[in-house]
Design a protein around this motif. Structure first.
Motif, PDB file in Angstrom:
ATOM      1  N   TYR A  35       0.833  -1.205   0.000  1.00 21.11           N
ATOM      2  CA  TYR A  35       0.000   0.000   0.000  1.00 21.11           C
ATOM      3  C   TYR A  35       0.865   1.253   0.000  1.00 21.11           C
ATOM      4  CZ  TYR A  35      -3.061   3.736   1.536  1.00 21.11           C
ATOM      5  OH  TYR A  35      -3.720   4.926   1.624  1.00 21.11           O
ATOM      6  N   GLY A  36       1.873   1.300   0.849  1.00 22.63           N
ATOM      7  CA  GLY A  36       2.699   2.498   0.955  1.00 22.63           C
ATOM      8  C   GLY A  36       3.420   2.853  -0.325  1.00 22.63           C
ATOM      9  N   SER A  37       3.744   1.852  -1.156  1.00 22.96           N
ATOM     10  CA  SER A  37       4.495   2.128  -2.383  1.00 22.96           C
ATOM     11  C   SER A  37       3.748   3.048  -3.336  1.00 22.96           C
ATOM     12  CB  SER A  37       4.839   0.814  -3.091  1.00 22.96           C
ATOM     13  OG  SER A  37       3.667   0.171  -3.587  1.00 22.96           O
ATOM     14  N   GLY A  38       2.424   3.134  -3.200  1.00 26.45           N
ATOM     15  CA  GLY A  38       1.673   4.034  -4.071  1.00 26.45           C
ATOM     16  C   GLY A  38       2.040   5.489  -3.883  1.00 26.45           C
ATOM     17  N   ASP A  39       2.525   5.840  -2.686  1.00 26.87           N
ATOM     18  CA  ASP A  39       2.858   7.241  -2.447  1.00 26.87           C
ATOM     19  C   ASP A  39       4.236   7.612  -2.955  1.00 26.87           C
ATOM     20  OD1 ASP A  39       1.255   9.323  -1.651  1.00 26.87           O
ATOM     21  OD2 ASP A  39       2.267   9.583   0.266  1.00 26.87           O
ATOM     22  N   LEU A  40       4.913   6.685  -3.651  1.00 25.90           N
ATOM     23  CA  LEU A  40       6.044   7.110  -4.473  1.00 25.90           C
ATOM     24  C   LEU A  40       5.575   8.173  -5.463  1.00 25.90           C
ATOM     25  CD1 LEU A  40       7.747   3.688  -5.304  1.00 25.90           C
ATOM     26  CD2 LEU A  40       8.699   5.513  -3.872  1.00 25.90           C
ATOM     27  N   PHE A  41       4.390   7.951  -6.019  1.00 22.85           N
ATOM     28  CA  PHE A  41       3.803   8.926  -6.947  1.00 22.85           C
ATOM     29  C   PHE A  41       3.222  10.121  -6.196  1.00 22.85           C
ATOM     30  CE2 PHE A  41      -0.168  10.052  -9.441  1.00 22.85           C
ATOM     31  CZ  PHE A  41       0.488  10.899 -10.316  1.00 22.85           C
ATOM     32  N   GLY A  42       2.403   9.837  -5.170  1.00 23.89           N
ATOM     33  CA  GLY A  42       1.719  10.919  -4.475  1.00 23.89           C
ATOM     34  C   GLY A  42       2.660  11.932  -3.867  1.00 23.89           C
ATOM     35  N   GLY A  43       3.739  11.465  -3.258  1.00 25.28           N
ATOM     36  CA  GLY A  43       4.696  12.380  -2.655  1.00 25.28           C
ATOM     37  C   GLY A  43       5.804  12.780  -3.595  1.00 25.28           C
ATOM     38  N   GLY A  44       6.341  11.810  -4.336  1.00 26.00           N
ATOM     39  CA  GLY A  44       7.482  12.102  -5.190  1.00 26.00           C
ATOM     40  C   GLY A  44       7.179  13.073  -6.303  1.00 26.00           C
ATOM     41  N   ALA A  45       6.030  12.894  -6.963  1.00 30.25           N
ATOM     42  CA  ALA A  45       5.703  13.766  -8.097  1.00 30.25           C
ATOM     43  C   ALA A  45       5.579  15.216  -7.655  1.00 30.25           C
ATOM     44  CB  ALA A  45       4.407  13.293  -8.758  1.00 30.25           C
ATOM     45  N   TYR A  46       4.874  15.439  -6.553  1.00 26.46           N
ATOM     46  CA  TYR A  46       4.702  16.819  -6.108  1.00 26.46           C
ATOM     47  C   TYR A  46       5.967  17.389  -5.490  1.00 26.46           C
ATOM     48  CZ  TYR A  46      -0.016  18.084  -7.314  1.00 26.46           C
ATOM     49  OH  TYR A  46      -1.137  18.459  -8.025  1.00 26.46           O
ATOM     50  N   ASN A  47       6.828  16.543  -4.937  1.00 25.83           N
ATOM     51  CA  ASN A  47       8.114  17.060  -4.475  1.00 25.83           C
ATOM     52  C   ASN A  47       8.934  17.601  -5.643  1.00 25.83           C
ATOM     53  OD1 ASN A  47       8.756  16.999  -1.613  1.00 25.83           O
ATOM     54  ND2 ASN A  47       8.289  14.828  -1.711  1.00 25.83           N
ATOM     55  N   ILE A  48       9.001  16.836  -6.726  1.00 31.47           N
ATOM     56  CA  ILE A  48       9.746  17.312  -7.892  1.00 31.47           C
ATOM     57  C   ILE A  48       9.126  18.595  -8.436  1.00 31.47           C
ATOM     58  CG2 ILE A  48      10.425  16.771 -10.266  1.00 31.47           C
ATOM     59  CD1 ILE A  48      10.646  13.860  -9.463  1.00 31.47           C
ATOM     60  N   ILE A  49       7.800  18.604  -8.531  1.00 36.95           N
ATOM     61  CA  ILE A  49       7.130  19.794  -9.045  1.00 36.95           C
ATOM     62  C   ILE A  49       7.373  20.992  -8.143  1.00 36.95           C
ATOM     63  CG2 ILE A  49       4.836  20.806  -9.437  1.00 36.95           C
ATOM     64  CD1 ILE A  49       3.996  18.014 -10.482  1.00 36.95           C
ATOM     65  N   ASN A  50       7.257  20.798  -6.835  1.00 35.09           N
ATOM     66  CA  ASN A  50       7.449  21.913  -5.916  1.00 35.09           C
ATOM     67  C   ASN A  50       8.894  22.407  -5.909  1.00 35.09           C
ATOM     68  OD1 ASN A  50       4.773  21.830  -5.168  1.00 35.09           O
ATOM     69  ND2 ASN A  50       5.118  20.518  -3.406  1.00 35.09           N
ATOM     70  N   PHE A  51       9.845  21.482  -6.026  1.00 34.60           N
ATOM     71  CA  PHE A  51      11.246  21.878  -6.005  1.00 34.60           C
ATOM     72  C   PHE A  51      11.665  22.583  -7.294  1.00 34.60           C
ATOM     73  CE2 PHE A  51      12.250  18.065  -3.036  1.00 34.60           C
ATOM     74  CZ  PHE A  51      11.875  18.815  -1.937  1.00 34.60           C
ATOM     75  N   TYR A  52      11.196  22.095  -8.437  1.00 31.71           N
ATOM     76  CA  TYR A  52      11.817  22.494  -9.701  1.00 31.71           C
ATOM     77  C   TYR A  52      10.880  23.073 -10.752  1.00 31.71           C
ATOM     78  CZ  TYR A  52      15.583  19.639  -7.776  1.00 31.71           C
ATOM     79  OH  TYR A  52      16.542  19.121  -6.956  1.00 31.71           O
ATOM     80  N   TYR A  53       9.559  22.931 -10.607  1.00 33.22           N
ATOM     81  CA  TYR A  53       8.699  23.280 -11.740  1.00 33.22           C
ATOM     82  C   TYR A  53       8.636  24.781 -11.985  1.00 33.22           C
ATOM     83  CZ  TYR A  53       4.885  23.027 -15.079  1.00 33.22           C
ATOM     84  OH  TYR A  53       4.122  23.129 -16.213  1.00 33.22           O
ATOM     85  N   LEU A  54       8.571  25.576 -10.925  1.00 28.99           N
ATOM     86  CA  LEU A  54       8.490  27.020 -11.135  1.00 28.99           C
ATOM     87  C   LEU A  54       9.748  27.544 -11.809  1.00 28.99           C
ATOM     88  CD1 LEU A  54       6.784  29.531 -10.785  1.00 28.99           C
ATOM     89  CD2 LEU A  54       7.774  29.827  -8.496  1.00 28.99           C
ATOM     90  N   ILE A  55      10.906  27.099 -11.354  1.00 31.10           N
ATOM     91  CA  ILE A  55      12.144  27.560 -11.977  1.00 31.10           C
ATOM     92  C   ILE A  55      12.316  26.951 -13.371  1.00 31.10           C
ATOM     93  CG2 ILE A  55      13.776  25.804 -11.129  1.00 31.10           C
ATOM     94  CD1 ILE A  55      15.604  28.218 -10.336  1.00 31.10           C
ATOM     95  N   PHE A  56      11.733  25.763 -13.620  1.00 24.71           N
ATOM     96  CA  PHE A  56      11.710  25.182 -14.962  1.00 24.71           C
ATOM     97  C   PHE A  56      10.893  26.060 -15.908  1.00 24.71           C
ATOM     98  CE2 PHE A  56       8.930  22.644 -17.807  1.00 24.71           C
ATOM     99  CZ  PHE A  56       9.872  22.149 -18.695  1.00 24.71           C
ATOM    100  N   LEU A  57       9.723  26.502 -15.451  1.00 26.27           N
ATOM    101  CA  LEU A  57       8.887  27.348 -16.302  1.00 26.27           C
ATOM    102  C   LEU A  57       9.559  28.683 -16.605  1.00 26.27           C
ATOM    103  CD1 LEU A  57       5.271  26.826 -14.894  1.00 26.27           C
ATOM    104  CD2 LEU A  57       6.199  25.988 -17.045  1.00 26.27           C
ATOM    105  N   HIS A  62      10.736  29.475 -20.493  1.00 32.30           N
ATOM    106  CA  HIS A  62      10.627  30.916 -20.781  1.00 32.30           C
ATOM    107  C   HIS A  62       9.184  31.403 -20.704  1.00 32.30           C
ATOM    108  CE1 HIS A  62      14.859  31.127 -21.742  1.00 32.30           C
ATOM    109  NE2 HIS A  62      14.735  30.154 -22.630  1.00 32.30           N
ATOM    110  N   VAL A  63       8.557  31.091 -19.590  1.00 35.51           N
ATOM    111  CA  VAL A  63       7.229  31.617 -19.265  1.00 35.51           C
ATOM    112  C   VAL A  63       7.402  32.576 -18.088  1.00 35.51           C
ATOM    113  CG1 VAL A  63       4.912  31.041 -18.449  1.00 35.51           C
ATOM    114  CG2 VAL A  63       6.071  29.538 -20.081  1.00 35.51           C
ATOM    115  N   ARG A  64       6.877  33.776 -18.217  1.00 34.58           N
ATOM    116  CA  ARG A  64       7.048  34.776 -17.153  1.00 34.58           C
ATOM    117  C   ARG A  64       6.483  34.259 -15.827  1.00 34.58           C
ATOM    118  NH1 ARG A  64       3.908  39.472 -18.525  1.00 34.58           N
ATOM    119  NH2 ARG A  64       2.973  38.230 -20.188  1.00 34.58           N
ATOM    120  N   PRO A  65       7.069  34.689 -14.693  1.00 37.90           N
ATOM    121  CA  PRO A  65       6.607  34.189 -13.396  1.00 37.90           C
ATOM    122  C   PRO A  65       5.110  34.379 -13.159  1.00 37.90           C
ATOM    123  CG  PRO A  65       8.698  35.317 -13.115  1.00 37.90           C
ATOM    124  CD  PRO A  65       8.272  35.544 -14.540  1.00 37.90           C
ATOM    125  N   ALA A  66       4.565  35.536 -13.535  1.00 38.08           N
ATOM    126  CA  ALA A  66       3.133  35.760 -13.308  1.00 38.08           C
ATOM    127  C   ALA A  66       2.293  34.765 -14.109  1.00 38.08           C
ATOM    128  CB  ALA A  66       2.757  37.189 -13.680  1.00 38.08           C
TER     129      ALA A  66
END
Length: 503
Positions: A35-57, A62-66
């Motif tokens: 059961y716990g292995s499912g949160d590889l996606f639930g936690g891992g995906a949003y960790n990557i997005i939270n860490f890197y997605y804004l600076i990736f954009l 090349h999308v403005r911050p706003a």
């Protein structure tokens, strides 16, 4: 592995009272791990997005911050519909595979596709076209996340009814989530830098992690089962209602439960804190400390500390209750983030890693305990509504989690614009000089917004009414009511007492 049981009999490893109330229950380690292995996606995906997605954009797509903030906010408007709707759909699903499991099988391929597309940066000349693609890929990813994670979160309440076993189950789940978080902190940038351009590197990273996140779901589908005594028929009066009225009922009624509202307060403030820290840490390390090369290790220190402290909060929850243990985590986190404001750029590296680990030690409780409390609150939902609505509660929890992320990233993106953020001249450049106004805004938000948020969450945690003793009383009453209804003055008295305390 969890096994099917005949209706009316408790699962293996339990004993029951005359009315069927569970006196003891142990979840096998195999069930916890699968059961716990499912949160590889639930936690891992949003960790990557939270860490890197804004600076990736901003720095690669090349999308403005706003506009980047609008992308995240728009996807959450869609979530306002999709998350509660998915909760209602999974509660009403009836199939030979149960209510939750069919969506795990469907999500296996979609998870890979959605996460890979999320990190593709098309070379469109028009910023409008780049913005439109990023908006589409984010909404697609959010939809797939909802499809899988709403029924997944609901399933925790159906694996075990035991108050403390639910904490252990969610501790294992969070260990997988945080293990994926360690990978999210340490692995993406080396993958990106291994390719000739950031655009190729981010896409390769998305493909690799998409495969990792998709892998557990066929195993979960095959091995985890729902409790048969909780698979109740659809209420005839609910089935006769118009679809819109059913949807609004499933959306609004959980918010009438006092215990759920307080849980949402703890959950929302905790994850707003996590998202603010995640979004700002890259800018803090790069532009405030001038040490972009330390970012991966700092994030790794935060997440590794979270994993190491999970057993501490499991024990604290037994001594203090789950709400009391959450307040300890909030206090530790707030003290750590406030200390970050005082750190000068020339501070020794060991002190930075120590502060990062301190913050992670607090976040461990803030992350895990709301989801350990969630199954208990769904029991309160059965008390209030006379039926199991794990999916509806899960849909709202997932919705509020995504709203927290959207609000955090939107606020951060606006402040980046308003405080004078200057984009690097070339994608992937980390040497761009930023104005002092931007540096100070980043430090203030990173340090003191978590203190404010977790202070508000601590008020909710202090008022949370579901102690271990109260939960045992609730389970005994629900087991009696399933078999005999409110058949005596004593049963009606207990019902009224529990409703006054919890609903």
């Amino acid at each position: 592995m969890a096994h099917h049981q005949q209706a009316g009999h408790p699962p293996q490893g339990t004993t029951s009272s005359r009315d069927g109330a569970l006196a003891r229950e142990r979840v096998p380690w195999r069930t916890r791990l699968i059961y716990g292995s499912g949160d590889l996606f639930g936690g891992g995906a949003y960790n990557i997005i939270n860490f890197y997605y804004l600076i990736f954009l901003t720095d690669v797509a090349h999308v403005r911050p706003a506009l980047a903030g609008i992308i995240v906010l728009a996807s959450r408007i869609w979530d306002a519909v999709s998350d509660p709707l998915m909760g209602s759909i999974t509660d009403r699903t009836r199939s030979r595979f149960g209510r939750r499991r069919p969506y795990f099988l469907a999500g296996s391929v979609l998870i890979f596709l959605a996460f890979a597309l999320h990190w593709y940066a098309p070379a469109f000349a028009s910023e409008t076209a780049r913005f439109a693609y990023a908006l589409f890929s984010y909404i697609f990813f959010a939809t797939v996340f909802t499809l899988v994670m709403v029924p997944y979160s609901a399933l925790a309440a159906e694996i075990t009814l035991d108050y403390h076993e639910r904490t252990r189950l969610n501790s294992v789940r969070l260990a997988f989530s945080l293990g994926a978080g360690v990978a999210a902190a340490l692995v993406p940038m080396p993958i990106v830098r291994a390719f000739p351009t950031p655009q190729e590197g981010y896409l390769a990273m998305g493909i690799i992690f998409g495969l990792l996140f998709a892998a557990p779901w066929p195993v979960i589908f095959l091995h985890i089962r729902e409790r048969p005594e909780l698979q109740t028929p659809l209420p005839s009066q609910a089935a006769a209602q118009p679809a819109f009225r059913r949807w609004t009922r499933f959306f609004l009624e959980p918010l009438q439960v006092r215990a759920f509202r307080l849980l949402v307060g703890m959950h929302l403030t905790a994850y707003l804190t996590i998202d603010v820290l995640s979004a700002l840490f890259a800018y803090y390390a790069t532009y405030s400390l001038g040490r972009p090369g330390m970012l991966n290790l700092l994030l790794g220190a935060v997440v590794i500390s979270q994993i190491l402290f999970l057993p501490v909060y499991t024990r604290l929850s037994r001594r203090l209750s789950k709400g009391g243990a959450w307040r300890v985590g909030a206090l530790v986190t707030g003290a750590g983030t406030a200390a970050l404001y005082l750190v000068p750029p020339e501070v020794p590296g060991w002190l930075l890693y120590g502060l990062a680990a301190w913050v992670g030690a607090g976040l461990s409780g803030a992350c895990m305990l709301p989801w350990a409390i969630f199954p208990d609150v769904t029991d309160v939902g059965e008390l209030a509504f006379g039926e199991r609505r794990e999916g509806s509660f899960s849909g709202l929890m997932t919705f509020f989690r995504k709203v927290a992320s959207a609000v955090a990233l939107f606020i951060v993106s606006l402040i980046l614009d308003l405080s004078g953020y200057v984009a690097p001249e070339s994608a992937g450049s980390a040497a761009q000089l930023q104005p002092e106004s931007f540096v100070q805004a980043t430090r203030l938000l990173l340090s003191f917004l978590p203190v404010l948020l977790l202070g508000l969450g601590s008020v909710a945690a202090r008022r949370f009414p579901l102690s271990p003793e109260r939960h045992r009383q609730l389970l005994a009453h629900l087991a009696h009511r399933r078999v005999r209804g409110l058949d005596s003055p004593e049963a009606r008295r207990v019902q009224a007492e529990l409703e006054r305390a919890l609903v």
